[in-house]
Motif scaffolding. Structure first.
Motif, PDB file in Angstrom:
ATOM      1  N   LEU A 117      -8.160   0.349 -12.166  1.00 36.18           N
ATOM      2  CA  LEU A 117      -7.085  -0.505 -12.011  1.00 36.18           C
ATOM      3  C   LEU A 117      -7.528  -1.999 -11.886  1.00 36.18           C
ATOM      4  CD1 LEU A 117      -6.296   1.231  -8.518  1.00 36.18           C
ATOM      5  CD2 LEU A 117      -5.091   1.562 -10.722  1.00 36.18           C
ATOM      6  N   GLY A 118      -6.781  -2.892 -12.360  1.00 36.25           N
ATOM      7  CA  GLY A 118      -6.966  -4.362 -12.532  1.00 36.25           C
ATOM      8  C   GLY A 118      -7.044  -4.857 -11.177  1.00 36.25           C
ATOM      9  N   PRO A 119      -7.430  -6.085 -11.308  1.00 35.28           N
ATOM     10  CA  PRO A 119      -7.597  -6.906  -9.697  1.00 35.28           C
ATOM     11  C   PRO A 119      -6.233  -6.947  -8.981  1.00 35.28           C
ATOM     12  CG  PRO A 119      -8.417  -8.181 -11.650  1.00 35.28           C
ATOM     13  CD  PRO A 119      -7.714  -7.026 -12.416  1.00 35.28           C
ATOM     14  N   LYS A 120      -5.360  -7.003  -9.805  1.00 31.10           N
ATOM     15  CA  LYS A 120      -3.851  -6.985  -8.914  1.00 31.10           C
ATOM     16  C   LYS A 120      -3.484  -5.628  -8.258  1.00 31.10           C
ATOM     17  CE  LYS A 120       0.736  -8.257  -9.937  1.00 31.10           C
ATOM     18  NZ  LYS A 120       1.699  -8.405 -10.886  1.00 31.10           N
ATOM     19  N   GLU A 121      -3.866  -4.592  -9.396  1.00 36.21           N
ATOM     20  CA  GLU A 121      -3.367  -3.183  -8.793  1.00 36.21           C
ATOM     21  C   GLU A 121      -4.568  -2.599  -7.683  1.00 36.21           C
ATOM     22  OE1 GLU A 121      -3.908  -3.870 -12.036  1.00 36.21           O
ATOM     23  OE2 GLU A 121      -1.525  -3.765 -12.559  1.00 36.21           O
ATOM     24  N   GLN A 122      -5.682  -3.256  -7.800  1.00 35.88           N
ATOM     25  CA  GLN A 122      -6.608  -2.876  -6.575  1.00 35.88           C
ATOM     26  C   GLN A 122      -6.196  -3.561  -5.353  1.00 35.88           C
ATOM     27  OE1 GLN A 122     -10.988  -3.923  -7.576  1.00 35.88           O
ATOM     28  NE2 GLN A 122     -10.449  -3.308  -9.962  1.00 35.88           N
ATOM     29  N   LEU A 123      -5.738  -4.754  -5.424  1.00 32.90           N
ATOM     30  CA  LEU A 123      -5.406  -5.207  -3.909  1.00 32.90           C
ATOM     31  C   LEU A 123      -4.342  -4.480  -3.439  1.00 32.90           C
ATOM     32  CD1 LEU A 123      -5.399  -9.208  -4.626  1.00 32.90           C
ATOM     33  CD2 LEU A 123      -6.806  -7.984  -2.961  1.00 32.90           C
ATOM     34  N   PHE A 124      -3.502  -4.080  -4.439  1.00 32.00           N
ATOM     35  CA  PHE A 124      -2.154  -3.430  -3.930  1.00 32.00           C
ATOM     36  C   PHE A 124      -2.713  -1.821  -3.296  1.00 32.00           C
ATOM     37  CE2 PHE A 124       1.206  -0.308  -4.899  1.00 32.00           C
ATOM     38  CZ  PHE A 124       2.032  -0.639  -4.103  1.00 32.00           C
ATOM     39  N   ILE A 125      -3.487  -1.161  -4.136  1.00 31.09           N
ATOM     40  CA  ILE A 125      -3.785   0.100  -3.652  1.00 31.09           C
ATOM     41  C   ILE A 125      -4.642  -0.157  -2.311  1.00 31.09           C
ATOM     42  CG2 ILE A 125      -5.658   1.977  -4.333  1.00 31.09           C
ATOM     43  CD1 ILE A 125      -2.805   2.299  -5.703  1.00 31.09           C
ATOM     44  N   GLU A 126      -5.779  -0.923  -2.293  1.00 25.22           N
ATOM     45  CA  GLU A 126      -6.357  -0.948  -1.245  1.00 25.22           C
ATOM     46  C   GLU A 126      -5.599  -1.251   0.126  1.00 25.22           C
ATOM     47  OE1 GLU A 126      -9.836  -3.824  -2.035  1.00 25.22           O
ATOM     48  OE2 GLU A 126     -10.221  -2.521  -3.893  1.00 25.22           O
ATOM     49  N   LYS A 127      -4.633  -2.313  -0.012  1.00 24.87           N
ATOM     50  CA  LYS A 127      -3.731  -2.474   1.000  1.00 24.87           C
ATOM     51  C   LYS A 127      -3.152  -1.218   1.456  1.00 24.87           C
ATOM     52  CE  LYS A 127       0.040  -5.297   2.378  1.00 24.87           C
ATOM     53  NZ  LYS A 127       1.129  -5.839   1.831  1.00 24.87           N
ATOM     54  N   LEU A 128      -2.667  -0.389   0.489  1.00 22.25           N
ATOM     55  CA  LEU A 128      -1.811   0.583   1.092  1.00 22.25           C
ATOM     56  C   LEU A 128      -2.889   1.701   1.701  1.00 22.25           C
ATOM     57  CD1 LEU A 128       0.190   2.146  -1.870  1.00 22.25           C
ATOM     58  CD2 LEU A 128       1.042   1.575   0.514  1.00 22.25           C
ATOM     59  N   LEU A 129      -3.928   1.779   1.132  1.00 18.85           N
ATOM     60  CA  LEU A 129      -5.118   2.876   1.730  1.00 18.85           C
ATOM     61  C   LEU A 129      -5.424   2.364   2.899  1.00 18.85           C
ATOM     62  CD1 LEU A 129      -7.291   3.530  -1.504  1.00 18.85           C
ATOM     63  CD2 LEU A 129      -5.599   4.931  -0.682  1.00 18.85           C
ATOM     64  N   TYR A 130      -5.726   0.984   3.157  1.00 20.88           N
ATOM     65  CA  TYR A 130      -6.276   0.539   4.484  1.00 20.88           C
ATOM     66  C   TYR A 130      -5.211   0.770   5.564  1.00 20.88           C
ATOM     67  CZ  TYR A 130     -10.803  -0.833   3.090  1.00 20.88           C
ATOM     68  OH  TYR A 130     -12.243  -1.109   2.375  1.00 20.88           O
ATOM     69  N   CYS A 131      -3.960   0.480   5.039  1.00 22.33           N
ATOM     70  CA  CYS A 131      -2.792   0.753   6.143  1.00 22.33           C
ATOM     71  C   CYS A 131      -2.787   2.388   6.394  1.00 22.33           C
ATOM     72  CB  CYS A 131      -1.533   0.525   5.443  1.00 22.33           C
ATOM     73  SG  CYS A 131      -1.164  -1.247   5.291  1.00 22.33           S
ATOM     74  N   MET A 132      -3.021   3.044   5.643  1.00 23.95           N
ATOM     75  CA  MET A 132      -2.940   4.756   5.802  1.00 23.95           C
ATOM     76  C   MET A 132      -4.197   4.920   6.818  1.00 23.95           C
ATOM     77  SD  MET A 132      -2.240   6.207   2.188  1.00 23.95           S
ATOM     78  CE  MET A 132      -1.879   7.879   2.570  1.00 23.95           C
ATOM     79  N   LEU A 133      -5.418   4.328   6.347  1.00 24.31           N
ATOM     80  CA  LEU A 133      -6.409   4.436   7.506  1.00 24.31           C
ATOM     81  C   LEU A 133      -6.157   4.204   8.719  1.00 24.31           C
ATOM     82  CD1 LEU A 133      -9.630   3.538   5.044  1.00 24.31           C
ATOM     83  CD2 LEU A 133      -9.218   5.910   6.242  1.00 24.31           C
ATOM     84  N   GLU A 134      -5.603   2.814   8.874  1.00 25.82           N
ATOM     85  CA  GLU A 134      -5.427   2.203  10.194  1.00 25.82           C
ATOM     86  C   GLU A 134      -4.382   3.291  11.056  1.00 25.82           C
ATOM     87  OE1 GLU A 134      -3.979  -1.617  10.007  1.00 25.82           O
ATOM     88  OE2 GLU A 134      -3.910  -1.866  12.213  1.00 25.82           O
TER      89      GLU A 134
END
Length: 282
Positions: A117-134
């Motif tokens: 994933l490009g930097p922009k997509e990484q940010l998007f995915i990581e935000k989603l994943l951390y929301c799920m983890l939380e």
DNA sequence: GAGTATAGGGGTCCAGATCT
DNA sequence: AGATCTGGACCCCTATACTC
């Protein structure tokens, strides 16, 4: 693993953050009926999927289809972080029925199961994943619905994104990886035949001892372990979908007798073939 | 990258027990 | 009664450490 012990059967999903080699609360099988999303946060890993290994680094994502053979292996340094999601195909059933203009699981059917994933997509995915983890950690009221919505968003994103995959992941880390990949492909096709280490080594002009060692290095599986896993996975389908006897199924997937088939089956799945059929017959 | 030696485990066969 | 499972014995293959 019985349904009572299986956390994915109970809740429909697992999401976990993993650093280094901590013990995972996940199925020990090298294939499972669940979908798996693996996101590399840092470090590097090899991920053997189906018939070849992929080199994963930060920002890489691996999408494992249900019943796809897979195994992660160490690559380079020890430290690595990843986020893993497992979910049962029925987990998003209500959404799947409601969404009629998009195949939610199309991202698991792509040419390559790994992409960066490009930097922009990484940010998007990581935000989603951390929301799920939380959500999964706090478990506030409505958290299950929240996680489903995040997962839905993730799957739509990945489904849209994957057609733009660059083919760099189709390149092999080395010529040895390429050769072992050819061998695993051969096993996936010819598992019904008599497959010994010597026979396969001769076929691919390799020393059998050398093949034994390098096969394990590249795939993470021992030669017979891989052959057995492919065979047992095939036998599961025959047990579920046909009325063939245990002996007929044993022969159909490459074993010469039902005794050995039954032993390997129980070793891998924890139940005898007949018990499995009773539990899982369609 | 490839060969050698060898311990241990896997594969095969058979018999008896259990299940359907 | 036939199909399936389980356990034991034996042989050979495989995994692996060591070496070049």
């Amino acid at each position: 693993m019985s349904d009572k012990q299986d956390p994915i059967k109970q809740s429909g999903y697992i999401i976990e953050y993993v650093k280094r080699e901590t013990a995972l609360n996940m199925p020990s099988n090298h294939y499972h009926s669940y979908y798996e999303i693996y996101y590399q946060l840092s470090g590097e890993r090899y991920y053997f999927i189906k018939d070849r290994s992929y080199y994963l680094k930060k920002g890489d994502i691996a999408l494992i289809n249900s019943y796809e053979l897979h195994k992660t292996l160490q690559a380079g340094g020890n430290t690595h972080e990843r986020i893993l999601i497992y979910f049962d195909p029925s987990y998003l059933k209500a959404f799947k029925e409601a969404v009629d203009d998009f195949d939610l699981f199309q991202c698991f059917e792509k040419t390559t199961p790994v992409f960066n994933l490009g930097p922009k997509e990484q940010l998007f995915i990581e935000k989603l994943l951390y929301c799920m983890l939380e959500e999964d950690t706090k478990r506030s009221e409505g958290y299950t619905s929240c996680i489903k919505v995040y997962l839905l968003e993730l799957l739509i994103f990945l489904g849209r994104f994957s057609p733009e995959i660059k083919n760099s992941y189709l390149e092999f880390p080395s010529s040895l990886h390429k050769k072992i990949s050819e061998i695993t492909s051969y096993i996936n096709i010819h598992y019904k035949e008599d497959l010994s280490l010597d026979k396969v080594a001769n076929l691919f002009y390799m020393n059998s001892y050398y093949l034994s060692r390098t096969f394990n290095e590249v795939t993470g599986f021992h030669f017979t372990q891989y052959v057995n896993t492919v065979r047992i996975r095939a036998s599961e389908e025959l047990l579920q979908k046909t009325n063939l006897s245990i002996l007929e199924i044993a022969i159909a997937v490459g074993y010469s007798n039902s005794t050995h088939f039954g032993r390997v089956f129980k070793q891998l799945l924890g139940v005898s073939p007949l018990q499995y059929r009773k539990i899982n017959k369609f």
